[in-house]
Design a protein around this motif. Structure first.
Motif, PDB file in Angstrom:
ATOM      1  N   LEU A 162       0.616  -1.361   0.046  1.00  0.00           N
ATOM      2  CA  LEU A 162       0.124   0.033   0.070  1.00  0.00           C
ATOM      3  C   LEU A 162       0.328   1.186   0.453  1.00  0.00           C
ATOM      4  O   LEU A 162       0.374   1.963  -0.359  1.00  0.00           O
ATOM      5  N   LYS A 185      -4.636  -3.822  -9.210  1.00  0.00           N
ATOM      6  CA  LYS A 185      -5.430  -3.175 -10.615  1.00  0.00           C
ATOM      7  C   LYS A 185      -4.524  -2.887 -11.317  1.00  0.00           C
ATOM      8  O   LYS A 185      -3.079  -3.230 -11.107  1.00  0.00           O
ATOM      9  N   LYS A 189      -1.675  -0.395  -8.484  1.00  0.00           N
ATOM     10  CA  LYS A 189      -1.541   0.118  -7.316  1.00  0.00           C
ATOM     11  C   LYS A 189      -2.257  -1.239  -7.064  1.00  0.00           C
ATOM     12  O   LYS A 189      -3.113  -1.850  -6.964  1.00  0.00           O
ATOM     13  N   VAL A 191      -4.617  -2.096  -3.818  1.00  0.00           N
ATOM     14  CA  VAL A 191      -6.472  -1.452  -2.742  1.00  0.00           C
ATOM     15  C   VAL A 191      -6.105  -2.787  -1.886  1.00  0.00           C
ATOM     16  O   VAL A 191      -6.496  -4.721  -2.012  1.00  0.00           O
ATOM     17  N   SER A 193      -8.719  -4.439   0.557  1.00  0.00           N
ATOM     18  CA  SER A 193     -10.535  -4.550   1.007  1.00  0.00           C
ATOM     19  C   SER A 193     -11.194  -5.309   1.687  1.00  0.00           C
ATOM     20  O   SER A 193     -11.934  -4.788   1.812  1.00  0.00           O
TER      21      SER A 193
END
Length: 205
Positions: A162, A185, A189, A191, A193
């Motif tokens: 991150l 993604k 990057k 992410v 969740s």
């Protein structure tokens, strides 16, 4: 899209006693084995292409329950071992405070700033986990991957992907057999969740 299911190992006796485990190979407790089965049952609902684990028994045994449910082999990586705390391993926080005084207290409050026995620094830990990620993604790019490891190393992994500063290390916690999910993604990057979810343990209450 690459997806990481990050799972901390089940409970050990040293977890209950709040002892630094590090790379000391402590097995799961009886409760830890039940927790491992609970997370394995939960993972039935997720598509998984590969399973990676630390080679320490508490993580490997936890991964083994998931592997049985998914009929997959376990890829062990020593780079997924817990942070090496050297001579601190086996001691509780209160014991280390008595032995090392302010030196340990400074580290405990801001571990990213101070050296420690064994691995030496959080930067060294981060370099190791980057190697693990490189190995995993090069072997299973755009796959859904379970990674069973340890609280400290998984926190560093999350912060690294991150792009968070290591000063965030003390800002969150990962419980035994917690599930966290990271997705990469198309932009490259990562992410987050899901973080530290342990709802599968409700059946044990």
């Amino acid at each position: 899209m690459t997806k990481f299911y990050l799972i901390r190992h089940g409970e050990t006796e040293w977890n209950i006693q709040n002892r630094y485990q590090g790379i000391t190979d402590i097995p799961l407790s009886s409760v830890g084995r039940l927790q491992a089965q609970a997370i394995a049952n939960r993972m039935k609902d997720y598509e998984v292409d590969a399973i990676y684990s630390s080679d320490l028994s508490r993580a490997f045994e936890t991964a083994g329950q998931i592997a049985k449910e998914k009929n997959l082999e376990i890829h062990t990586l020593p780079q997924l071992r817990e942070i090496n705390f050297g001579e601190w391993e086996g001691y509780t926080i209160s014991e280390l405070e008595k032995i090392y005084g302010e030196e340990y207290k400074r580290f405990f409050l801001e571990p990213h700033k101070y050296p420690f026995p064994g691995e030496g620094s959080m930067e060294a830990v981060q370099m190791r986990i980057k190697k693990a990620v490189d190995i995993i993604t090069s072997n299973h790019d755009n796959k859904k991957i379970v990674i069973v490891s340890h609280g400290g190393i998984l926190k560093v992994l999350i912060m690294t992907l991150l792009e968070l500063d290591l000063s965030f290390y003390k800002s969150f916690w990962l419980g035994n057999t917690s599930l966290s999910i990271l997705d990469k993604k198309d932009t490259g990057k990562w992410v987050l969740s899901l973080l530290n979810d342990r709802c599968h343990l409700n059946i044990m209450k």
